[in-house]
Design an enzyme around this catalytic site. Structure first.
Site, PDB file in Angstrom:
ATOM      1  NE  ARG A 104       0.829  -9.962  -4.552  1.00 14.54           N
ATOM      2  CZ  ARG A 104       1.944  -9.168  -4.121  1.00 14.54           C
ATOM      3  NH1 ARG A 104       1.750  -8.848  -2.727  1.00 14.54           N
ATOM      4  NH2 ARG A 104       2.755  -8.479  -4.786  1.00 14.54           N
ATOM      5  CG  HIS A 117      -3.775 -10.063  -9.276  1.00 16.84           C
ATOM      6  ND1 HIS A 117      -3.705 -11.346  -8.353  1.00 16.84           N
ATOM      7  CD2 HIS A 117      -2.120  -9.794  -9.051  1.00 16.84           C
ATOM      8  CE1 HIS A 117      -2.651 -11.517  -7.796  1.00 16.84           C
ATOM      9  NE2 HIS A 117      -1.779 -10.718  -8.205  1.00 16.84           N
ATOM     10  CG  HIS A 134       4.505  -3.626  -6.171  1.00 13.18           C
ATOM     11  ND1 HIS A 134       4.197  -2.708  -7.361  1.00 13.18           N
ATOM     12  CD2 HIS A 134       4.063  -4.920  -6.529  1.00 13.18           C
ATOM     13  CE1 HIS A 134       2.985  -3.272  -7.765  1.00 13.18           C
ATOM     14  NE2 HIS A 134       2.909  -4.549  -7.264  1.00 13.18           N
TER      15      HIS A 134
END
Length: 331
Positions: free
Chosen positions: A199, A275, A301
């Protein structure tokens, strides 16, 4: 004891400790709420904890928000930012008595936000913030009533188009970053994001102590969990030299990146500029035959569901469509 009043409300009439002890009466709109309150009062007595706020709780919403922040919110990674947002919401509500809030109060507020073209995701985030506050205060016994917003459903959001850049677009944007961007950090932060799937905030917050031969470790992550990602020797040397010279990447690099994208003339899906390099890394990783479980670890994730958005780009996935087509000879 719980009894139904002529008005239709349900009254709790309980005397913890038996005769001679303080009597507690409180009425509720629904029987389950009365039952929960009765259990709570008895559990407070069993644990030796005085029952707070037996009189009507007249505290304003802003007061409860402050109680939540001091007891819980300030320990969250985004607690200060969330508290500021909650205070703005309290002002928009008119800072009412918190115990008198109803689900309809929020639904009216949300309808006005939607009319102001506030994104549905932002509205859902706001509902989540309020739910977290009231649930936490009820869990800790700070309030005796239930979360007034617990029955409200978030707005259903259609899954957005997942954009990514092709090689020509990547070159065009990085050409703008190299030749026309005055920010000394933006080019390298963009490169880190593109080559590691980070990110933008993770790449921008990278420090020298998180750099090792030949990997980077991200600790300022959305999930709060650290993760390490391998990098090339060239990228390692470039990051090391840059951080030794500048100390950090600063905090305004994303603005320089957005201007570079604008100058390149490339149109990105709405809201994905910050992103886009992360999506590009993940998309090209899968198109090159990468493993979906490896990608999950690299992206950080917490569940595979988020990572599965990229699974359709896998060449194995695409080839299986034609290989497993059973109807070619029929049509």
């Amino acid at each position: 004891m719980i009894k139904k009043l002529p008005s239709g409300r349900w009254q709790v009439d309980v005397q913890p400790g038996g005769r001679g002890q303080k009597r507690i009466r409180k009425s509720f709109d629904a029987k389950p709420e009365a039952q929960r309150f009765e259990r709570w009062v008895l559990s407070q007595h069993d644990s030796g904890t005085p029952v707070p706020h037996l009189k009507k709780d007249r505290r304003k919403l802003s007061e409860l928000l402050q109680v939540w922040y001091l007891a819980h919110g300030k320990y969250l990674r985004d607690g200060e930012r969330r508290y500021r947002h909650l205070k703005r919401m309290a002002e928009a509500f008119g800072n009412p008595t918190a115990s008198k809030l109803t689900a309809n109060d929020y639904l009216v507020y949300r309808a006005l936000r939607v009319e102001e073209d506030i994104a549905p995701k932002t509205c859902n985030n706001e509902l989540g913030y309020l739910n977290a506050v009231f649930n936490e205060l009820h869990r800790t016994g700070e309030i005796s009533y239930q979360n007034p917003f617990q029955s409200i459903r978030p707005i259903k959001i259609q899954e957005r188009e997942m954009g990514y850049l092709d090689m020509g677009q990547i070159r065009a944007i990085f050409k703008e970053l190299r030749e026309k961007t005055t920010n000394p950090h933006a080019l390298l932060v963009a490169r880190i994001s593109l080559e590691t799937g980070a990110r933008w905030s993770e790449a921008e917050s990278l420090t020298l102590d998180r750099l090792k031969p030949y990997r980077v470790t991200y600790d300022q992550t959305k999930s709060g969990k650290k993760r390490s990602v391998p990098i090339s020797k060239d990228l390692y040397k470039t990051i090391k030299k840059h951080l030794e010279e500048h100390g950090s990447f600063g905090t305004s690099t994303i603005s320089a990146f957005r201007r570079a994208v604008d100058r390149s003339g490339i149109q990105l899906p709405q809201g994905q500029c910050a992103h886009i390099l992360r999506h590009t890394f993940a998309s090209h990783f899968m198109m090159s035959g990468g493993d979906i479980l490896v990608l999950q670890r690299v992206l950080g994730h917490s569940t595979i569901n988020m990572t599965m958005r990229y699974a359709h780009l896998s060449p194995d996935h695409l080839n299986s469509v034609s290989e497993l087509n059973l109807f070619g000879n029929v049509c």
